[in-house]
Write a protein that holds these residues in place. Structure first.
Motif, PDB file in Angstrom:
ATOM      1  N   TYR A 188      -8.557   3.722   3.700  1.00  0.00           N
ATOM      2  CA  TYR A 188      -7.690   4.782   4.426  1.00  0.00           C
ATOM      3  C   TYR A 188      -8.539   5.614   5.460  1.00  0.00           C
ATOM      4  O   TYR A 188      -9.463   5.785   4.909  1.00  0.00           O
ATOM      5  N   MET A 206      -5.738  -3.489   3.092  1.00  0.00           N
ATOM      6  CA  MET A 206      -5.661  -3.926   1.691  1.00  0.00           C
ATOM      7  C   MET A 206      -6.205  -5.210   1.497  1.00  0.00           C
ATOM      8  O   MET A 206      -6.022  -6.184   2.066  1.00  0.00           O
ATOM      9  N   PHE A 245      -3.228   4.441   6.211  1.00  0.00           N
ATOM     10  CA  PHE A 245      -3.473   2.986   5.505  1.00  0.00           C
ATOM     11  C   PHE A 245      -4.262   2.133   6.710  1.00  0.00           C
ATOM     12  O   PHE A 245      -4.048   2.097   7.829  1.00  0.00           O
ATOM     13  N   LEU A 274     -11.758   6.778   3.317  1.00  0.00           N
ATOM     14  CA  LEU A 274     -11.387   6.826   1.825  1.00  0.00           C
ATOM     15  C   LEU A 274     -11.280   5.311   1.494  1.00  0.00           C
ATOM     16  O   LEU A 274     -10.667   4.563   1.741  1.00  0.00           O
ATOM     17  N   PRO A 298       0.926  -1.273   0.091  1.00  0.00           N
ATOM     18  CA  PRO A 298       0.135   0.074  -0.101  1.00  0.00           C
ATOM     19  C   PRO A 298       0.894   1.225   0.067  1.00  0.00           C
ATOM     20  O   PRO A 298       1.967   1.384   0.497  1.00  0.00           O
ATOM     21  N   GLN A 299       0.485   2.309  -0.591  1.00  0.00           N
ATOM     22  CA  GLN A 299       0.977   3.645  -0.559  1.00  0.00           C
ATOM     23  C   GLN A 299       0.701   4.358   0.738  1.00  0.00           C
ATOM     24  O   GLN A 299      -0.198   4.315   1.368  1.00  0.00           O
ATOM     25  N   HIS A 300       1.864   4.733   1.049  1.00  0.00           N
ATOM     26  CA  HIS A 300       2.044   5.774   2.486  1.00  0.00           C
ATOM     27  C   HIS A 300       2.153   7.113   2.049  1.00  0.00           C
ATOM     28  O   HIS A 300       2.827   7.566   1.160  1.00  0.00           O
ATOM     29  N   LEU A 329      -7.960  -0.670  -1.392  1.00  0.00           N
ATOM     30  CA  LEU A 329      -7.452  -0.162  -0.065  1.00  0.00           C
ATOM     31  C   LEU A 329      -8.406   0.701   0.552  1.00  0.00           C
ATOM     32  O   LEU A 329      -9.183   1.393  -0.058  1.00  0.00           O
TER      33      LEU A 329
END
Lengths: 116, 110
Positions: free
Chosen positions: B36, B48, B45, B88, A104-106, B34
């Protein structure tokens, strides 16, 4: 705890001025993304890089925006000349993509930009 | 065009309530979904999801993906005021680009 670092945190400037935003991705991450967030449009992808090479900048107004990655520890987003409609929060995110798998993007804490 | 739609756009609950947030997606070459949480600053995060039907849990939060229905839900049980945030959802597609939904604003009242 590894973090994406963005500078400056806040920027207020007048229309027509050049704005440069900087991002230090998490060490070891090979993919860097630039997003813009506004109330009206939400989070929009502007551009992203893999191993410092630009992969997609189709979300970016090309006439005034430019994104670069001069080295693996620095990504920059420039606006010249700036306009009031560029006012937004700009986020940098980084992630590790290997083969068909990805993490996942941080996100960094963002640069809150106000153009007067 | 890739699209991620979240519902509801906002909701207000009281502490202790359970909340269910919805996310539907139309994403080309879907890889994962994902979730968030965004408070005042950066999105952080949560989950996932890549496999359908497998629930991911973290404390009072849980999420599950339904690839047949192209959707996901995020549940928050025994809500607390600290859960107030924008949640999100993002679809990961093609070359690991994210397409974000507009978010659901959750307000938890004491």
């Amino acid at each position: 705890d590894a973090r994406v670092t963005q500078t400056p945190r806040h920027k207020v400037t007048e229309m027509g001025q050049e704005v440069t935003m900087r991002c230090q991705p998490i060490l070891g991450h090979n993919t860097v993304f630039w997003y813009r967030q506004t109330m009206m449009q939400g989070l929009e992808l502007l551009a992203y890089f893999r191993n410092r090479a630009p992969l997609d900048d189709s979300g970016m107004p090309k006439d005034r925006f430019s994104a670069e990655m001069p080295d693996a520890t620095l990504a920059t987003l420039k606006i010249q000349p700036s306009e009031p409609r560029d006012s937004a929060v700009y986020f940098c995110a980084s992630g590790l993509v290997q083969g068909r798998g990805g993490q996942p993007q941080h996100f960094g804490d963002g640069t809150r930009l106000s153009i007067l | 065009e890739d699209k991620v739609v979240q519902s509801p756009l906002s909701l207000v609950v009281h502490e202790g309530d359970t909340v269910t947030l919805n996310c539907s997606y139309e994403v080309t070459n879907f890889r994962s979904l994902l979730w968030y949480k965004q408070e005042k600053k950066a999105p952080t995060f949560l989950f996932m999801l890549t496999s359908s039907g497998i629930e991911k849990k973290s404390g009072r939060l849980s999420s599950i993906l339904d690839k047949k229905e192209l959707s996901s839900i995020l549940n928050i049980t025994a809500t607390q005021t600290g859960d107030s945030a924008i949640y999100l959802c993002a679809g990961v597609f093609n070359d690991y680009k994210l397409s974000f939904g507009a978010g659901t604003t959750v307000t938890v009242r004491a």
